[in-house]
Design an enzyme around this catalytic site. Structure first.
Site, PDB file in Angstrom:
ATOM      1  N   HIS A 202     -69.678 -34.011 -85.111  1.00  0.00           N
ATOM      2  CA  HIS A 202     -69.815 -34.735 -83.835  1.00  0.00           C
ATOM      3  C   HIS A 202     -68.671 -34.481 -82.847  1.00  0.00           C
ATOM      4  O   HIS A 202     -68.694 -34.984 -81.741  1.00  0.00           O
ATOM      5  CB  HIS A 202     -69.945 -36.246 -84.067  1.00  0.00           C
ATOM      6  CG  HIS A 202     -68.663 -36.914 -84.487  1.00  0.00           C
ATOM      7  ND1 HIS A 202     -68.254 -36.988 -85.783  1.00  0.00           N
ATOM      8  CD2 HIS A 202     -67.706 -37.528 -83.762  1.00  0.00           C
ATOM      9  CE1 HIS A 202     -67.090 -37.626 -85.846  1.00  0.00           C
ATOM     10  NE2 HIS A 202     -66.730 -37.960 -84.630  1.00  0.00           N
TER      11      HIS A 202
HETATM   12  C1  UD1 Z   1     -66.573 -41.305 -80.397  1.00  0.00           C
HETATM   13  C2  UD1 Z   1     -65.063 -41.144 -80.359  1.00  0.00           C
HETATM   14  C3  UD1 Z   1     -64.620 -40.286 -81.526  1.00  0.00           C
HETATM   15  C4  UD1 Z   1     -65.151 -40.818 -82.835  1.00  0.00           C
HETATM   16  C5  UD1 Z   1     -66.649 -41.035 -82.763  1.00  0.00           C
HETATM   17  C6  UD1 Z   1     -67.118 -41.707 -84.009  1.00  0.00           C
HETATM   18  C7  UD1 Z   1     -63.966 -41.070 -78.161  1.00  0.00           C
HETATM   19  C8  UD1 Z   1     -63.399 -40.201 -77.113  1.00  0.00           C
HETATM   20  N1  UD1 Z   1     -64.630 -40.444 -79.140  1.00  0.00           N
HETATM   21  O1  UD1 Z   1     -67.164 -40.034 -80.214  1.00  0.00           O
HETATM   22  O2  UD1 Z   1     -63.210 -40.289 -81.596  1.00  0.00           O
HETATM   23  O3  UD1 Z   1     -64.856 -39.893 -83.845  1.00  0.00           O
HETATM   24  O4  UD1 Z   1     -66.955 -41.865 -81.644  1.00  0.00           O
HETATM   25  O5  UD1 Z   1     -68.465 -41.483 -84.249  1.00  0.00           O
HETATM   26  O6  UD1 Z   1     -63.834 -42.270 -78.103  1.00  0.00           O
HETATM   27  N2  UD1 Z   1     -74.635 -41.858 -78.100  1.00  0.00           N
HETATM   28  C9  UD1 Z   1     -75.890 -42.414 -78.374  1.00  0.00           C
HETATM   29  N3  UD1 Z   1     -75.914 -43.647 -78.974  1.00  0.00           N
HETATM   30  C10 UD1 Z   1     -74.793 -44.349 -79.300  1.00  0.00           C
HETATM   31  C11 UD1 Z   1     -73.535 -43.782 -78.994  1.00  0.00           C
HETATM   32  C12 UD1 Z   1     -73.493 -42.528 -78.395  1.00  0.00           C
HETATM   33  O7  UD1 Z   1     -76.916 -41.832 -78.114  1.00  0.00           O
HETATM   34  O8  UD1 Z   1     -74.919 -45.470 -79.836  1.00  0.00           O
HETATM   35  C13 UD1 Z   1     -74.600 -40.495 -77.504  1.00  0.00           C
HETATM   36  C14 UD1 Z   1     -74.552 -40.525 -75.983  1.00  0.00           C
HETATM   37  O9  UD1 Z   1     -75.287 -39.416 -75.532  1.00  0.00           O
HETATM   38  C15 UD1 Z   1     -73.067 -40.307 -75.713  1.00  0.00           C
HETATM   39  C16 UD1 Z   1     -72.628 -39.420 -76.856  1.00  0.00           C
HETATM   40  O10 UD1 Z   1     -73.407 -39.845 -77.965  1.00  0.00           O
HETATM   41  O11 UD1 Z   1     -72.829 -39.721 -74.457  1.00  0.00           O
HETATM   42  C17 UD1 Z   1     -71.166 -39.509 -77.190  1.00  0.00           C
HETATM   43  O12 UD1 Z   1     -70.769 -40.860 -77.451  1.00  0.00           O
HETATM   44  P1  UD1 Z   1     -69.231 -41.300 -77.231  1.00  0.00           P
HETATM   45  O13 UD1 Z   1     -69.043 -42.681 -77.708  1.00  0.00           O
HETATM   46  O14 UD1 Z   1     -68.781 -40.985 -75.847  1.00  0.00           O
HETATM   47  O15 UD1 Z   1     -68.427 -40.312 -78.151  1.00  0.00           O
HETATM   48  P2  UD1 Z   1     -68.635 -39.907 -79.665  1.00  0.00           P
HETATM   49  O16 UD1 Z   1     -68.942 -38.451 -79.709  1.00  0.00           O
HETATM   50  O17 UD1 Z   1     -69.556 -40.843 -80.329  1.00  0.00           O
HETATM   51  N1  UDP Z   2     -70.458 -42.807 -91.706  1.00  0.00           N
HETATM   52  C1  UDP Z   2     -71.584 -43.607 -91.931  1.00  0.00           C
HETATM   53  N2  UDP Z   2     -72.820 -43.048 -91.746  1.00  0.00           N
HETATM   54  C2  UDP Z   2     -72.995 -41.751 -91.362  1.00  0.00           C
HETATM   55  C3  UDP Z   2     -71.841 -40.959 -91.131  1.00  0.00           C
HETATM   56  C4  UDP Z   2     -70.595 -41.535 -91.300  1.00  0.00           C
HETATM   57  O1  UDP Z   2     -71.455 -44.773 -92.303  1.00  0.00           O
HETATM   58  O2  UDP Z   2     -74.147 -41.312 -91.212  1.00  0.00           O
HETATM   59  C5  UDP Z   2     -69.120 -43.413 -91.884  1.00  0.00           C
HETATM   60  C6  UDP Z   2     -68.178 -42.655 -92.793  1.00  0.00           C
HETATM   61  O3  UDP Z   2     -68.335 -43.065 -94.131  1.00  0.00           O
HETATM   62  C7  UDP Z   2     -66.811 -43.032 -92.237  1.00  0.00           C
HETATM   63  C8  UDP Z   2     -67.070 -43.199 -90.756  1.00  0.00           C
HETATM   64  O4  UDP Z   2     -68.478 -43.372 -90.617  1.00  0.00           O
HETATM   65  O5  UDP Z   2     -66.369 -44.259 -92.784  1.00  0.00           O
HETATM   66  C9  UDP Z   2     -66.613 -42.005 -89.995  1.00  0.00           C
HETATM   67  O6  UDP Z   2     -67.044 -42.090 -88.686  1.00  0.00           O
HETATM   68  P1  UDP Z   2     -67.153 -40.833 -87.731  1.00  0.00           P
HETATM   69  O7  UDP Z   2     -67.262 -39.593 -88.535  1.00  0.00           O
HETATM   70  O8  UDP Z   2     -68.241 -41.145 -86.775  1.00  0.00           O
HETATM   71  O9  UDP Z   2     -65.804 -40.914 -86.906  1.00  0.00           O
HETATM   72  P2  UDP Z   2     -64.315 -40.357 -87.124  1.00  0.00           P
HETATM   73  O10 UDP Z   2     -63.833 -40.839 -88.446  1.00  0.00           O
HETATM   74  O11 UDP Z   2     -64.380 -38.871 -87.007  1.00  0.00           O
HETATM   75  O12 UDP Z   2     -63.576 -40.939 -85.981  1.00  0.00           O
END
Ligand code: UD1
Ligand code: UDP
Length: 352
Positions: A202
């Site tokens: 992601h």
């Molecule tokens: C965010 C965090 C990242 C973290 C990740 C965990 C920042 C800059 N990034 O990244 O550090 O590792 O969360 O998963 O804060 N979207 C949906 N539904 C949702 C949420 C997001 O469809 O419920 C889609 C939208 O198109 C959105 C994109 O995902 O634009 C990115 O979401 P965003 O929260 O901006 O960043 P993440 O990639 O999720």
């Molecule tokens: N995780 C989850 N379901 C999934 C993928 C990840 O519950 O389908 C959990 C995972 O076990 C970990 C956390 O989400 O505890 C990690 O989140 P993510 O990878 O989104 O973010 P990051 O740690 O990179 O910020």
């Protein structure tokens, strides 16, 4: 003491599951959910499964550019801080929700505690790195998961208020390991224990850069292994836009993001995990599962030094070779602590 905790993204719900419980034994916690993540499988599922107390404030910010999203969160958090007047704001990790909480609180001269302080990947092109550095420099209490994190802060001149507590995700994992055994995810997907790989992707560098994404897809399609890939919505969107989704779908189990209990069961029984997640690199280590990381740098360098995690970037040959054969040779160490939430809650009771 009145503490406002700010969460908003998947890993923050998982981290706060353990700490909230301990905090509430000694303090009055008010929970803000910024709404950065809003899909059921990225938000509410964790409240339902992990017994996280209902959020007191839902800001409903949702998605947007970094500036827009962070600014909207700051406005919402500032309003809550004004009306609640807490003694401390507690922040988790390195997302935009973390940074927004830090900026809103520091400008109102409210003390800040940062859980997962001091982590550095030493790569400022990663948005999370900027969030980490800025949040640490606004914080009064810095709860470090590892000695390396403490050392990083020392190098940046941050010494006061720094505590080596260990990592809160250890507690969430310990609290839920046994419960997750009841998950039926392996049966649902027809998987045998130890016979499949788990993939997650992601990060911006891997989703928004089309060359990197295509290289990852090429490598995964050639792996010739049973693969389960719960797809983050950011990744799903770009895979569909670039017509890569169907190609992957033919080769592996592409599924919706999982709740924590299913995912824990899936990880625990995997042959290897391939990921660009921060938290999952560490969970793989804790669960004794070899990890292959689609990044050039990591904030969890200990897992690489101990030989249980290998950084492969988006190099196709390295992904295929390690995806098939990576086999750690060294013993793991006790790196990330125990009963971390209890330690943090006690420090807050003693030192504030
Ligand atoms: C965010 C965090 C990242 C973290 C990740 C965990 C920042 C800059 N990034 O990244 O550090 O590792 O969360 O998963 O804060 N979207 C949906 N539904 C949702 C949420 C997001 O469809 O419920 C889609 C939208 O198109 C959105 C994109 O995902 O634009 C990115 O979401 P965003 O929260 O901006 O960043 P993440 O990639 O999720
Ligand atoms: N995780 C989850 N379901 C999934 C993928 C990840 O519950 O389908 C959990 C995972 O076990 C970990 C956390 O989400 O505890 C990690 O989140 P993510 O990878 O989104 O973010 P990051 O740690 O990179 O910020």
């Amino acid at each position: 003491m009145k503490i406002i905790s700010v969460v908003g993204a998947r890993p923050q719900f998982i981290k706060c599951a353990a700490l909230s419980k301990e905090l509430r034994k000694l303090h009055h916690e008010v929970l803000i959910d910024t709404g950065q993540h809003y899909d059921y499988q990225l938000n509410k599922v964790f409240f339902d499964e992990l017994g996280i107390p209902k959020a007191d404030y839902h800001l409903g910010i949702g998605s947007g550019t970094h500036g827009f999203q962070t600014a909207e969160m700051m406005k919402g958090i500032e309003q809550v801080l004004s009306s609640e007047n807490p003694e401390l704001v507690l922040l988790y990790g390195d997302t935009n929700s973390t940074l927004a909480g830090a900026l809103a609180a520091v400008k109102m001269q409210i003390r800040i505690a940062h859980v997962e302080a001091g982590l550095r990947g030493f790569n400022r092109s990663v948005p999370e790195e900027v969030n980490r550095v800025l949040t640490d420099h606004c914080s009064d209490l810095l709860f470090c998961p590892t000695q390396k994190a403490v050392d990083n802060l020392t190098r940046e001149g941050i010494i006061d208020g720094v505590y080596l507590t260990g990592d809160v995700m250890v507690d969430t994992l310990a609290d839920n390991r046994e419960i997750s055994e009841h998950s039926k995810i392996l049966e649902r997907l027809g998987l045998r224990k130890g016979s499949y790989l788990v993939v997650t992707i992601h990060r911006v560098s891997n989703t928004d850069d089309s060359t990197n994404l295509e290289q990852l897809v090429d490598a995964l399609c050639e792996l010739d292994e049973t693969v389960v890939f719960p797809v983050h919505p950011r990744t799903k969107k770009v895979l569909r836009e670039r017509a890569l989704y169907d190609r992957l779908d033919k080769k592996m189990h592409l599924i919706e993001p999982l709740g924590y209990l299913d995912f824990l069961k899936l990880m625990s029984n995997a042959k290897r995990i391939l990921t660009d997640s921060g938290g999952i690199q560490k969970e793989a280590y804790l669960l004794n599962v070899p990890c292959i990381t689609f990044r050039d740098t990591t904030e969890w360098a200990e897992t690489v030094e101990d030989g249980w995690n290998v950084l492969v970037g988006t190099n196709k040959e390295l992904i295929i070779e390690n995806g098939r054969f990576f086999n750690p040779q060294k013993e793991r160490c006790d790196r990330f602590g125990h009963s971390v939430s209890m330690k943090i809650a006690a420090i807050l009771d003693r030192d504030i």
